[in-house]
Scaffold this active site. Structure first.
Site, PDB file in Angstrom:
ATOM      1  N   CYS A  81       0.817  -1.225   0.000  1.00  0.00           N
ATOM      2  CA  CYS A  81       0.000   0.000   0.000  1.00  0.00           C
ATOM      3  C   CYS A  81       0.845   1.267   0.000  1.00  0.00           C
ATOM      4  CB  CYS A  81      -0.919   0.013   1.211  1.00  0.00           C
ATOM      5  SG  CYS A  81      -2.005  -1.422   1.287  1.00  0.00           S
ATOM      6  N   HIS A 327      -8.659   3.806  -2.460  1.00  0.00           N
ATOM      7  CA  HIS A 327      -7.341   3.259  -2.137  1.00  0.00           C
ATOM      8  C   HIS A 327      -6.781   2.436  -3.295  1.00  0.00           C
ATOM      9  CE1 HIS A 327      -3.961   1.786  -0.053  1.00  0.00           C
ATOM     10  NE2 HIS A 327      -4.484   0.768   0.564  1.00  0.00           N
TER      11      HIS A 327
END
Lengths: 384, 384
Positions: A81, A327
């Site tokens: 991430c 995201h």
């Protein structure tokens, strides 16, 4: 001697969410905006650092070619991430070390065409295959946190309410809706106590930033200095025999932030605005505590009292955060960086935190199975 | 002031080929050997740079944990076939810039469990989907080269004969067999004029190298200095209207090598041994010409006259090269680096090039579709 402090001179992003654009097209949108904002031409670039998790080899080169950039060295990085944030870090450090004068940091992810629900685990990752994927790990952290500090489901849900509310003023956000605490708690259960409105969505998107040595920048552009940025990696989790290791990666976030504060000589009292990794509601609470922005165990109350809301004394995720902006893994760090650049240069429009001058950025790169390893990146930024 | 010149103090590799080990297990084998050779403990490492193309997120962290390494920052990079070489380059530059004292460069690829035949193209890469995958691109280069320089199929096949012969003395190589020119030409056709014995195989493997600042190394260890390393990216190919752009990436290889020679102050006359990217036989010929090791158009004759054989005046790919040692994408650069380290420290056993002191390493990162972009890494090495 040239001043090599790394300075942001322009940023750009695509919109975020489910969309028909390819990864290449998303990169073109972000890069074009960043170069224009920085008044920098493709031929001025010394190097490109691009973060992505799931893109096929060649995507970076193909996307940058489509943006009119060829013949510039490209370093593609993966750090889960925090892939985009790692690209920013490596680019900034290459400038700080005097290796490059002008670099482009890019992040991109195209997810909605192949991922439904949670990110599929690595077929070699037995922890993930046994169920320890990220929603489960964050849910375990949430349960543990609730037990330790007497925090309620409503306290957790408040983070979602706040971040969705922030996103209403972010035209590029994936989800822009007003929700009540009850609506958050009554949304689809994902991993108890987390409901779907407490989980960041699967997204497509890209972000980009131009980073230049201060010595070559002009005061005519809006400038933000990257005072310090740090990558640290974590130990394995969970070590349930260690009382201080109660929640996912708190120790790593604390260690990384401490180094950034030391290297940047920024005190947490000076921080005006932060963007942190709220992949799940509990993540934001644990992260602001671990960063030292409020005392341990008080993050939920601190948030619910409004201190982290846009009008509060320390706005957290004014963009809407991962929960609402979306995201797209590799793009997230650049989306966070773009928001902070806009905040620190007075360009955040309806989301503007008045007078913001100093900011912190945090992204947690836990891999698809959160047990597989973690690379946390934190940066301190200040208006120049 | 500390001497920050980057120095190799130890290397390690797995065996190469189709094998049952996971990526994680292959990394453990390579890293354990490299750390032992360098007399370096896991706790001495400041950072890790790991190159891989197709590994899932988290593989790096999981593999390094299995090797006993946690809590060290990990930068995972992808640069197609030169992913491992890019990891080496970034690690070496971080030492040269004084950011780190001791780093580990790692490369790994696990391919044989899911790839049969050519590497599958990116579903978004319309060039590749139309057939312009790497065997086809190299075959087009080979045809063009034959037309321009009157080179025969036998000349091309000779490269395969030589490299397979070299690999007989490399116990870690994937294919160790004596072949005649006729056998090479009569092997299965892949993309005319290239036959299967002229194509590097699908492989599993890992490589690792410890890189330290010269100021912290001891003369008790076998040391090789990385005099210079460079990453350059290429333009699109083919530009058939440019007469000098006749073969795949020759211009890029030449440009990258020229920078390395300039920065290292090494002259091609001083070079004792090289490892280059012979993914296909034509690749080795084009590469040694582009690097200036022989005149343009004379690479095939230069090779067939024996100058690049192990007893010749400039041995090329004494390890067996990609054609015979194997080509596990992310690992290849570290495998090349390991061979040169062993050659330059007198540890190459039956493959030893007597008295080798100076070497060049070249890896071409063309993406799965060779049109998508190219990142070439070249390094100059010298015994310390």
């Amino acid at each position: 001697m040239r001043d090599t402090a790394p300075v942001l001179t322009g940023v750009g992003t695509s919109n975020f969410g489910k969309q028909d654009y390819s990864a290449e097209e998303l990169v073109v949108q972000a890069v074009t905006e960043a170069l224009e904002a920085a008044h920098v031409a493709a031929t001025d670039l010394d190097a490109i650092y691009l973060g992505t998790v799931f893109s096929h080899p060649g995507t970076a080169h193909r996307a940058l070619r489509a943006a009119g950039i060829t013949g510039v060295p490209i370093v593609t990085v993966e750090n889960a991430c925090a892939s985009g944030t790692l690209a920013m870090h490596l680019g900034a450090e290459s400038v700080r070390q005097g290796v490059h004068e002008t670099v482009l940091a890019v992040g991109v992810e195209k997810m909605t065409n192949w991922i439904k629900g949670p990110i599929p685990p690595d077929p070699y990752d037995i922890d993930a295959l046994s169920g320890l994927i990220l929603p489960g790990l964050y849910a375990m952290s949430a349960s543990r946190y609730q037990h330790l500090y007497g925090v309620t489901p409503e306290d957790l849900a408040w983070i979602s309410v706040k971040n969705h509310r922030n996103a209403i003023d972010n035209p590029r956000a994936q989800y822009r809706g007003e929700y009540t605490i009850d609506e958050v708690l009554e949304s689809k259960p994902i991993a108890d106590p987390l409901t779907i409105l407490q989980c960041s969505p699967i997204s497509d998107g890209a972000g980009a930033a131009v980073i230049q040595a201060r010595g070559v920048t002009s005061a005519d552009t809006s400038r933000v200095e990257i005072l310090a940025s740090v990558l640290e990696s974590g130990e394995w989790w969970p070590s349930l025999d260690r009382a201080d290791d109660r929640v996912w990666n708190a120790e790593l976030i604390a260690r990384t932030t401490e180094r950034v504060l030391r290297e940047s000589q920024v005190s947490v009292d000076e921080v005006d605005v932060v963007e942190v990794h709220d992949a799940f509601t509990i993540g934001e609470i644990i992260t602001i505590e671990a960063m030292g922005l409020c005392p341990t165990g008080e993050g939920a109350a601190f948030s619910r009292e409004g201190h982290t809301s846009r009008g509060g004394r320390l706005p957290v995720n004014p963009s809407g955060g991962l929960l609402s902006r979306g995201h797209p893994l590799g793009a997230t760090g650049l989306a966070q960086l773009a928001e902070l650049y806009w905040q620190l240069t007075g360009q955040a429009g309806q989301r503007q935190v008045p007078g913001a001058q100093t900011a912190l950025l945090e992204t947690m790169g836990g891999s698809v199975s959160g047990l597989s390893g973690h690379g946390c990146v934190v940066a301190a930024l200040r208006t120049l």
